[in-house]
Design a protein around this motif. Sequence first.
Motif, mmCIF file in Angstrom:
data_model
loop_
_atom_site.group_PDB
_atom_site.id
_atom_site.type_symbol
_atom_site.label_atom_id
_atom_site.label_comp_id
_atom_site.label_asym_id
_atom_site.label_seq_id
_atom_site.Cartn_x
_atom_site.Cartn_y
_atom_site.Cartn_z
ATOM 1 N N LEU A 110 33.075 25.990 10.363
ATOM 2 C CA LEU A 110 32.009 26.378 11.298
ATOM 3 C C LEU A 110 31.080 27.441 10.735
ATOM 4 N N THR A 111 31.633 28.388 9.972
ATOM 5 C CA THR A 111 30.818 29.511 9.477
ATOM 6 C C THR A 111 30.534 29.429 7.985
ATOM 7 N N GLY A 112 31.319 28.622 7.271
ATOM 8 C CA GLY A 112 31.177 28.553 5.818
ATOM 9 C C GLY A 112 31.823 29.721 5.092
ATOM 10 N N ARG A 113 32.477 30.621 5.803
ATOM 11 C CA ARG A 113 33.110 31.802 5.205
ATOM 12 C C ARG A 113 34.503 31.472 4.675
ATOM 13 N N LEU A 114 34.911 32.204 3.634
ATOM 14 C CA LEU A 114 36.235 32.021 3.051
ATOM 15 C C LEU A 114 37.273 32.822 3.832
ATOM 16 N N PHE A 115 38.496 32.280 3.889
ATOM 17 C CA PHE A 115 39.586 32.986 4.571
ATOM 18 C C PHE A 115 40.920 32.520 4.020
ATOM 19 N N THR A 116 41.940 33.324 4.269
ATOM 20 C CA THR A 116 43.308 32.966 3.918
ATOM 21 C C THR A 116 44.259 33.711 4.844
ATOM 22 N N PHE A 117 45.516 33.277 4.850
ATOM 23 C CA PHE A 117 46.551 33.914 5.662
ATOM 24 C C PHE A 117 47.673 34.434 4.769
ATOM 25 N N PHE A 118 48.331 35.480 5.253
ATOM 26 C CA PHE A 118 49.535 36.030 4.632
ATOM 27 C C PHE A 118 50.358 36.648 5.742
ATOM 28 N N LYS A 119 51.537 37.172 5.425
ATOM 29 C CA LYS A 119 52.411 37.718 6.462
ATOM 30 C C LYS A 119 52.812 39.150 6.147
ATOM 31 N N ASP A 120 53.038 39.916 7.209
ATOM 32 C CA ASP A 120 53.554 41.280 7.033
ATOM 33 C C ASP A 120 55.069 41.183 6.834
ATOM 34 N N PRO A 121 55.771 42.312 6.612
ATOM 35 C CA PRO A 121 57.210 42.254 6.327
ATOM 36 C C PRO A 121 58.056 41.579 7.410
ATOM 37 N N ASP A 122 57.542 41.523 8.646
ATOM 38 C CA ASP A 122 58.293 40.882 9.735
ATOM 39 C C ASP A 122 57.788 39.487 10.053
ATOM 40 N N GLY A 123 56.899 38.945 9.214
ATOM 41 C CA GLY A 123 56.418 37.592 9.420
ATOM 42 C C GLY A 123 55.214 37.463 10.333
ATOM 43 N N LEU A 124 54.614 38.594 10.742
ATOM 44 C CA LEU A 124 53.419 38.518 11.571
ATOM 45 C C LEU A 124 52.281 37.916 10.750
ATOM 46 N N PRO A 125 51.658 36.847 11.229
ATOM 47 C CA PRO A 125 50.578 36.247 10.457
ATOM 48 C C PRO A 125 49.326 37.131 10.465
ATOM 49 N N LEU A 126 48.832 37.384 9.278
ATOM 50 C CA LEU A 126 47.624 38.186 9.082
ATOM 51 C C LEU A 126 46.601 37.340 8.335
ATOM 52 N N GLU A 127 45.341 37.580 8.594
ATOM 53 C CA GLU A 127 44.269 36.804 7.968
ATOM 54 C C GLU A 127 43.298 37.737 7.254
ATOM 55 N N LEU A 128 42.809 37.290 6.124
ATOM 56 C CA LEU A 128 41.683 37.932 5.448
ATOM 57 C C LEU A 128 40.487 37.016 5.643
ATOM 58 N N TYR A 129 39.386 37.554 6.153
ATOM 59 C CA TYR A 129 38.191 36.765 6.440
ATOM 60 C C TYR A 129 37.017 37.419 5.738
ATOM 61 N N GLN A 130 36.368 36.669 4.855
ATOM 62 C CA GLN A 130 35.261 37.222 4.069
ATOM 63 C C GLN A 130 34.035 37.418 4.959
ATOM 64 N N ALA A 131 33.585 38.659 5.043
ATOM 65 C CA ALA A 131 32.440 38.997 5.910
ATOM 66 C C ALA A 131 31.129 38.657 5.246
#
Length: 131
Positions: A110-131
């Motif tokens: 939808l936006t054409g922006r890059l993103f990825t997911f990773f997890k914190d030490p307890d498995g909480l899903p976190l995302e990096l989204y290129q601004a």
Amino acid sequence: MSVLALKKVHHIAIIARHYQVSKAFYCDILGFTLVGEVYREGRDSWKGDLALNGDYTLELFSFPEPPARVDRPEACGLRHLAFSVDDVDAATHCLAKHGVQCEAVRRDPLTGRLFTFFKDPDGLPLELYQA
């Protein structure tokens, strides 16, 4: 009926299984700053206040034996927490140096922006989204 006049998200609360491990992850790897910390003896619980770029953002809690998080991000409730970055590729390389694995970088259709997911030490899903 009027709309509630919310200003912004004040903070996000995260419960960690191992407080010191999660504090190191959020501060030493992700770059948050610990701005306050207290041990609550009656609850056998730590509470840390973390800031990102000077803004109070996260409350990090520990509790004895917290239940595991639901493993599927499509479960009802918080799906993930996303962080804005200037360069997703550089950010994933930085995380990799700390042993944090990221999913393959994808492009938001939808936006054409890059993103990825990773997890914190307890498995909480976190995302990096290129601004």
